[in-house]
Design a protein around this motif. Structure first.
Motif, mmCIF file in Angstrom:
data_model
loop_
_atom_site.group_PDB
_atom_site.id
_atom_site.type_symbol
_atom_site.label_atom_id
_atom_site.label_comp_id
_atom_site.label_asym_id
_atom_site.label_seq_id
_atom_site.Cartn_x
_atom_site.Cartn_y
_atom_site.Cartn_z
ATOM 1 N N MET A 1 0.850 -1.188 0.000
ATOM 2 C CA MET A 1 0.000 0.000 0.000
ATOM 3 C C MET A 1 0.882 1.233 0.000
ATOM 4 O O MET A 1 1.869 1.311 0.715
ATOM 5 N N ASN A 2 0.494 2.232 -0.786
ATOM 6 C CA ASN A 2 1.277 3.451 -0.876
ATOM 7 C C ASN A 2 1.104 4.291 0.385
ATOM 8 O O ASN A 2 -0.002 4.720 0.708
ATOM 9 N N CYS A 3 2.205 4.522 1.103
ATOM 10 C CA CYS A 3 2.165 5.343 2.314
ATOM 11 C C CYS A 3 3.001 6.590 2.078
ATOM 12 O O CYS A 3 4.215 6.504 1.891
ATOM 13 N N GLU A 4 2.354 7.734 2.081
ATOM 14 C CA GLU A 4 3.056 8.999 1.898
ATOM 15 C C GLU A 4 3.538 9.511 3.257
ATOM 16 O O GLU A 4 2.830 9.403 4.262
ATOM 17 N N ALA A 5 4.734 10.085 3.262
ATOM 18 C CA ALA A 5 5.288 10.632 4.499
ATOM 19 C C ALA A 5 5.671 12.084 4.298
ATOM 20 O O ALA A 5 6.161 12.469 3.232
ATOM 21 N N CYS A 86 5.072 11.373 15.598
ATOM 22 C CA CYS A 86 4.535 10.880 14.331
ATOM 23 C C CYS A 86 3.012 10.757 14.429
ATOM 24 O O CYS A 86 2.494 10.074 15.315
ATOM 25 N N LEU A 87 2.315 11.442 13.530
ATOM 26 C CA LEU A 87 0.867 11.307 13.399
ATOM 27 C C LEU A 87 0.594 10.468 12.159
ATOM 28 O O LEU A 87 0.986 10.842 11.053
ATOM 29 N N SER A 88 -0.032 9.314 12.360
ATOM 30 C CA SER A 88 -0.265 8.370 11.261
ATOM 31 C C SER A 88 -1.749 8.162 11.022
ATOM 32 O O SER A 88 -2.536 8.065 11.966
ATOM 33 N N PHE A 89 -2.114 8.065 9.757
ATOM 34 C CA PHE A 89 -3.468 7.683 9.376
ATOM 35 C C PHE A 89 -3.405 6.284 8.760
ATOM 36 O O PHE A 89 -2.445 5.957 8.064
ATOM 37 N N TYR A 90 -4.435 5.481 9.014
ATOM 38 C CA TYR A 90 -4.391 4.103 8.536
ATOM 39 C C TYR A 90 -5.785 3.595 8.221
ATOM 40 O O TYR A 90 -6.805 4.177 8.615
ATOM 41 N N GLU A 91 -5.830 2.489 7.478
ATOM 42 C CA GLU A 91 -7.061 1.738 7.266
ATOM 43 C C GLU A 91 -7.024 0.499 8.148
ATOM 44 O O GLU A 91 -5.955 0.013 8.506
ATOM 45 N N VAL A 92 -8.185 -0.009 8.479
ATOM 46 C CA VAL A 92 -8.289 -1.202 9.317
ATOM 47 C C VAL A 92 -8.687 -2.385 8.446
ATOM 48 O O VAL A 92 -9.683 -2.334 7.729
ATOM 49 N N LYS A 93 -7.868 -3.432 8.489
ATOM 50 C CA LYS A 93 -8.157 -4.648 7.731
ATOM 51 C C LYS A 93 -8.070 -5.845 8.670
ATOM 52 O O LYS A 93 -7.223 -5.907 9.548
ATOM 53 N N LYS A 103 -6.286 -11.404 14.026
ATOM 54 C CA LYS A 103 -5.823 -10.050 14.313
ATOM 55 C C LYS A 103 -6.391 -9.012 13.358
ATOM 56 O O LYS A 103 -6.754 -9.311 12.229
ATOM 57 N N ILE A 104 -6.438 -7.791 13.870
ATOM 58 C CA ILE A 104 -6.775 -6.630 13.053
ATOM 59 C C ILE A 104 -5.469 -6.006 12.585
ATOM 60 O O ILE A 104 -4.537 -5.816 13.363
ATOM 61 N N GLU A 105 -5.387 -5.680 11.311
ATOM 62 C CA GLU A 105 -4.161 -5.121 10.743
ATOM 63 C C GLU A 105 -4.376 -3.646 10.398
ATOM 64 O O GLU A 105 -5.442 -3.263 9.913
ATOM 65 N N ARG A 106 -3.359 -2.851 10.671
ATOM 66 C CA ARG A 106 -3.392 -1.431 10.310
ATOM 67 C C ARG A 106 -2.570 -1.225 9.037
ATOM 68 O O ARG A 106 -1.387 -1.554 9.009
ATOM 69 N N LEU A 107 -3.198 -0.680 8.028
ATOM 70 C CA LEU A 107 -2.489 -0.358 6.789
ATOM 71 C C LEU A 107 -2.298 1.147 6.735
ATOM 72 O O LEU A 107 -3.244 1.903 6.494
ATOM 73 N N TYR A 108 -1.058 1.574 6.973
ATOM 74 C CA TYR A 108 -0.768 3.008 7.043
ATOM 75 C C TYR A 108 -0.709 3.615 5.652
ATOM 76 O O TYR A 108 -0.071 3.065 4.762
ATOM 77 N N TRP A 109 -1.390 4.744 5.476
ATOM 78 C CA TRP A 109 -1.373 5.401 4.171
ATOM 79 C C TRP A 109 -0.813 6.821 4.224
ATOM 80 O O TRP A 109 -0.501 7.407 3.196
ATOM 81 N N GLU A 110 -0.631 7.359 5.428
ATOM 82 C CA GLU A 110 -0.022 8.693 5.526
ATOM 83 C C GLU A 110 0.592 8.883 6.904
ATOM 84 O O GLU A 110 -0.011 8.517 7.920
ATOM 85 N N THR A 182 -16.362 10.136 11.047
ATOM 86 C CA THR A 182 -16.071 11.575 11.050
ATOM 87 C C THR A 182 -14.617 11.830 10.692
ATOM 88 O O THR A 182 -14.286 12.818 10.048
ATOM 89 N N HIS A 183 -13.739 10.929 11.121
ATOM 90 C CA HIS A 183 -12.306 11.064 10.869
ATOM 91 C C HIS A 183 -11.747 9.730 10.395
ATOM 92 O O HIS A 183 -12.267 8.673 10.733
ATOM 93 N N PHE A 184 -10.668 9.791 9.644
ATOM 94 C CA PHE A 184 -9.913 8.586 9.358
ATOM 95 C C PHE A 184 -9.304 8.085 10.670
ATOM 96 O O PHE A 184 -8.915 8.884 11.524
ATOM 97 N N PRO A 185 -9.187 6.760 10.859
ATOM 98 C CA PRO A 185 -8.462 6.264 12.031
ATOM 99 C C PRO A 185 -7.043 6.819 12.047
ATOM 100 O O PRO A 185 -6.413 6.948 11.000
ATOM 101 N N TYR A 186 -6.563 7.154 13.229
ATOM 102 C CA TYR A 186 -5.244 7.763 13.340
ATOM 103 C C TYR A 186 -4.578 7.315 14.640
ATOM 104 O O TYR A 186 -5.232 6.773 15.536
ATOM 105 N N GLU A 187 -3.290 7.560 14.739
ATOM 106 C CA GLU A 187 -2.575 7.371 16.000
ATOM 107 C C GLU A 187 -1.447 8.378 16.075
ATOM 108 O O GLU A 187 -0.930 8.843 15.043
ATOM 109 N N ILE A 188 -1.086 8.738 17.301
ATOM 110 C CA ILE A 188 0.018 9.671 17.535
ATOM 111 C C ILE A 188 1.076 8.929 18.332
ATOM 112 O O ILE A 188 0.793 8.396 19.405
#
Length: 216
Positions: A1-5, A86-93, A103-110, A182-188
């Motif tokens: 998956m393309n993850c932009e930084a 680091c503030l990351s946005f991800y999808e949940v798969k 398990k639930i997997e986090r696919l980081y995209w930004e 309301t928001h994309f899933p994220y983590e700090i």
């Protein structure tokens, strides 16, 4: 998956400036990645002539403030060290179930890297500079130097905000389909007390985190 930084410009801040600077940057990023209906709220910084926008989400504000307080605690234990948040946005798969786990997997995209250099200056905690914008005190010999430093930080913070807007406007292909949240899933992610450095250690820790938390 393309993850932009995006590596944001390093800011040299004093201890009492950390909270406002991080709130401004983190909320600006999240606001530009908000989905659906938000209640934009203009916030005037106390220390700088800068206004930024929050999403008007009390739970989001609470989570960001909690992370900032954790970061400040880390800074107190590691004075005069450069640091990175680091503030990351991800999808949940959902991963394919196996014998042992489902398990639930986090696919980081930004990912956004906020770089701070927390410095110690004489009279850094002077009340004159704590809760107000720049005040000239003729009786303080270092006032001109401090005013110049504050003006330089304000200019740099504006650069970071423009950097965020530019990145958001130019980088769009990697953003996943809009959901009904309301928001994309994220983590700090902040440095841990055992870190001798930041960067890959923090990235590895981030990849090993458990189940995601969704914003309500």
């Amino acid at each position: 998956m393309n993850c932009e930084a995006c590596q944001l410009k390093e800011l040299e801040v004093e201890h009492f400036e950390i909270r406002e600077v991080l709130r401004c940057i983190l909320h600006t990023i999240v606001f530009h990645r908000a989905l659906g209906l938000v209640r934009p709220k203009d916030i005037d910084l106390e220390l700088f002539e800068i206004t930024y926008v929050q999403c008007g989400d009390a739970e989001l504000e609470k989570k960001i403030d909690e992370k900032i307080e954790q970061f400040i605690s880390w800074v107190d234990k590691h004075p005069n060290k450069k640091s990175q948040i680091c503030l990351s946005f991800y999808e949940v798969k959902s991963k394919q179930p196996s014998w042992f786990t489902n398990k639930i997997e986090r696919l980081y995209w930004e990912q956004w890297y906020i770089n701070l250099n927390v410095t110690q200056h004489p009279k850094a905690h002077s009340g004159k500079f704590h809760h107000s914008k720049i005040v000239v005190d003729p009786g303080e010999s270092a006032s001109e130097e401090r005013i110049a430093r504050r003006a330089a930080l304000e200019a740099s913070l504006r650069e970071v905000l423009f950097q965020i807007v530019k990145f958001v406007n130019e980088k769009k292909d990697h953003v996943p389909p809009i959901t009904d949240a309301t928001h994309f899933p994220y983590e700090i992610t902040i440095p841990s007390s055992s870190d001798s450095a930041f960067g890959m250690d923090m990235f590895k820790r981030m990849l090993q985190t458990g189940h995601p938390t969704m914003l309500s």
